[in-house]
Design an enzyme around this catalytic site. Structure first.
Site, PDB file in Angstrom:
ATOM      1  N   SER A   1     191.117 121.425  12.097  1.00 33.96           N
ATOM      2  CA  SER A   1     191.380 120.597  13.279  1.00 33.96           C
ATOM      3  C   SER A   1     192.019 119.249  12.981  1.00 33.96           C
ATOM      4  O   SER A   1     192.394 118.539  13.923  1.00 33.96           O
ATOM      5  CB  SER A   1     190.083 120.388  14.065  1.00 33.96           C
ATOM      6  OG  SER A   1     189.753 121.552  14.788  1.00 33.96           O
TER       7      SER A   1
ATOM      8  N   GLY B   1     189.255 108.744  12.192  1.00 31.21           N
ATOM      9  CA  GLY B   1     189.508 109.877  11.311  1.00 31.21           C
ATOM     10  C   GLY B   1     189.404 111.175  12.069  1.00 31.21           C
ATOM     11  O   GLY B   1     189.537 111.216  13.301  1.00 31.21           O
TER      12      GLY B   1
END
Length: 460
Positions: free
Chosen positions: A63, A304
């Site tokens: 992802s 992140g």
């Protein structure tokens, strides 16, 4: 005090030690510290062949691909052809999901921030052709809602496939070509790609599967995702290339040679908080922007993303305050434990960050009123039943539809963490010993449960 000095020998020894302790076959680590990218490798790419991991080895990022797609979309915002409040239906004529009102109103910004409410795990194989995303979006006409839009964050891979198709329509390129020409090439990311046949030019990490706490074995297949999953789940990378990509964001959208890849405003928008996360454990994030997961480490802000690709697990963290970026890529085993143990030390020393530990219940579980949480919860591709047996909360987790082939039904006893959080043992192709189930209510009062930060409303 944090130090920008990177002791390669020390961190190599620590990577080797922790990788072995957590039964991870192979891993690569890249760290930007003091303005320099440092690269380390450990273990093997494939336990069957014994081929060693090198710093130029290619892994599946899972992802983390979403942030690449979000960056492409924000480039189009920069060019003026898209806006965050652009309605998807205005960009993709004929676009539809099962809810007519969502079809008419859902915006690009809602897809980027996982707040569209569209069921997020619509895995649909539309073949290997260049029309795979167009056909995927056509098939979305029957995809329902996990929850109403703009109510809670519900992690949505489906939305990122739709965004990938938007990139194609606006640019006139396939998503793969647009990514290469508009992002990978300008940044000089020569070891990043999207298709398996491109990855075969390099040393490639094999997926490994097995029970946590044991050495996993090579999987029957390297990758089970269809090509249409690219925008949400398949950018093939080295750890250093991931850090170079993140460095562009850290530097306000510019490449090291000064090339403007993304405007400073769009780079900031991607990490500007849109929504808070009730489930702060699944991605270890407490908020989400237009692409990035957001972290607050005792007042130190970071961003992140994590990624999983059926046995390969990836982790990316950026600490703007200290200019530190770290990426860890793995090919199986207890990757979450490796990540937490390593990054707690690494970010603590280099960035002064106190990263939380992995999710787990207390040694002495507390009592909980299971009746208040029991019931059937459902979202696209997943059917969850929570009840109790001999006073112990219990879960049955069944994948349905296009997801059914990925795993047989799973049953597990649960452990109470609080009145609204239960812990599930990490069963199946996961990298953590415990997974959180977080219970809440939508604004209209409908109960729901988060599993993997996907919202599943209660249906019975």
């Amino acid at each position: 005090m944090p130090s920008s000095r990177f002791d390669a020998d020390r961190w190599q020894a620590r990577l080797d030690e922790l990788r072995a302790a957590h039964h991870v076959p192979g891993a690569t680590l890249a760290v930007l510290a003091g303005g320099t990218i440092h690269e380390l490798a450990s273990g093997v790419l494939h336990r069957g062949t014994g081929v060693e991991v090198t710093t130029d080895s290619v892994f599946q990022s899972g992802s983390i691909a979403k942030v690449y797609t979000a960056t492409l979309v924000m480039q189009l915002v920069d060019s003026g052809v898209l806006r965050l409040d652009s309605r998807v239906v205005d960009v993709l004529p004929g676009f539809a999901v099962a809810d007519d009102e969502v079809t008419k109103s859902v915006t690009i910004g809602r897809l980027l921030s996982h707040t569209s409410g569209i069921s997020g795990d619509f895995t649909h194989d539309t073949g290997r052709g260049d029309d795979c995303l167009a056909r995927y979006v056509e098939a979305c006409a029957n995809v329902g809602q996990d929850c109403p839009p703009e109510t809670v964050v519900s992690y949505c891979s489906t939305g990122y496939a739709i965004l990938g198709r938007i990139v194609e329509v606006v640019t006139g390129q396939t998503w793969d070509d647009a990514l290469r020409d508009r992002l990978l090439a300008p940044l000089g990311l020569e070891h990043s790609m999207t298709l398996p046949e491109e990855a075969l030019r390099f040393r490639v990490a094999m997926t490994h599967l097995g029970e946590l706490g044991t050495d996993p074995e090579p999987a029957p297949a390297w990758d089970m995702l269809p090509r249409s999953a690219g925008p949400y789940g398949r950018v093939l990378v080295t750890a250093a290339d991931v850090v170079r990509f993140a460095r562009m964001h850290l530097d306000g959208g510019t490449a090291p040679d000064g090339t403007r890849v993304l405007s400073a405003e769009s780079a900031a928008t991607m990490r500007r908080r849109v929504v808070d996360c009730l489930d702060v454990w699944s991605f270890m994030a407490d908020g989400w922007g237009h692409g990035w997961a957001l972290y607050d480490w005792d007042g130190v802000a970071g961003y992140g993303h994590d990624g999983a690709a059926l046995g390969q697990f990836s982790y990316l963290r950026v600490v703007p305050e200290s200019g530190v970026v770290a990426a860890l890529l793995t090919n199986g085993g207890g990757a979450t434990g490796l990540f937490v143990d390593l990054f707690q030390e690494l970010l603590g020393e280099l960035a002064g960050v106190r990263m939380p530990g992995a999710f787990a219940p207390a040694a002495e579980p507390r009592a909980v009123d299971v009746a208040a949480l029991a019931g059937t919860y459902e979202r696209e591709g997943v059917h969850l039943t929570i009840d109790e047996r001999d006073g112990v909360p219990r879960l049955r987790w069944q994948l349905t539809g296009g997801m059914a082939e990925y795993s047989p039904p799973i049953e597990a006893d649960l452990v109470a963490v609080s009145d609204t959080v239960l812990a599930m043992p990490g069963i199946g192709p996961v990298s953590a010993p415990w997974l959180p189930l977080v219970f809440g209510a939508l604004p209209d009062g409908t109960p729901y449960v988060y599993l993997g930060m996907r919202a599943a409303p209660k249906i019975a």
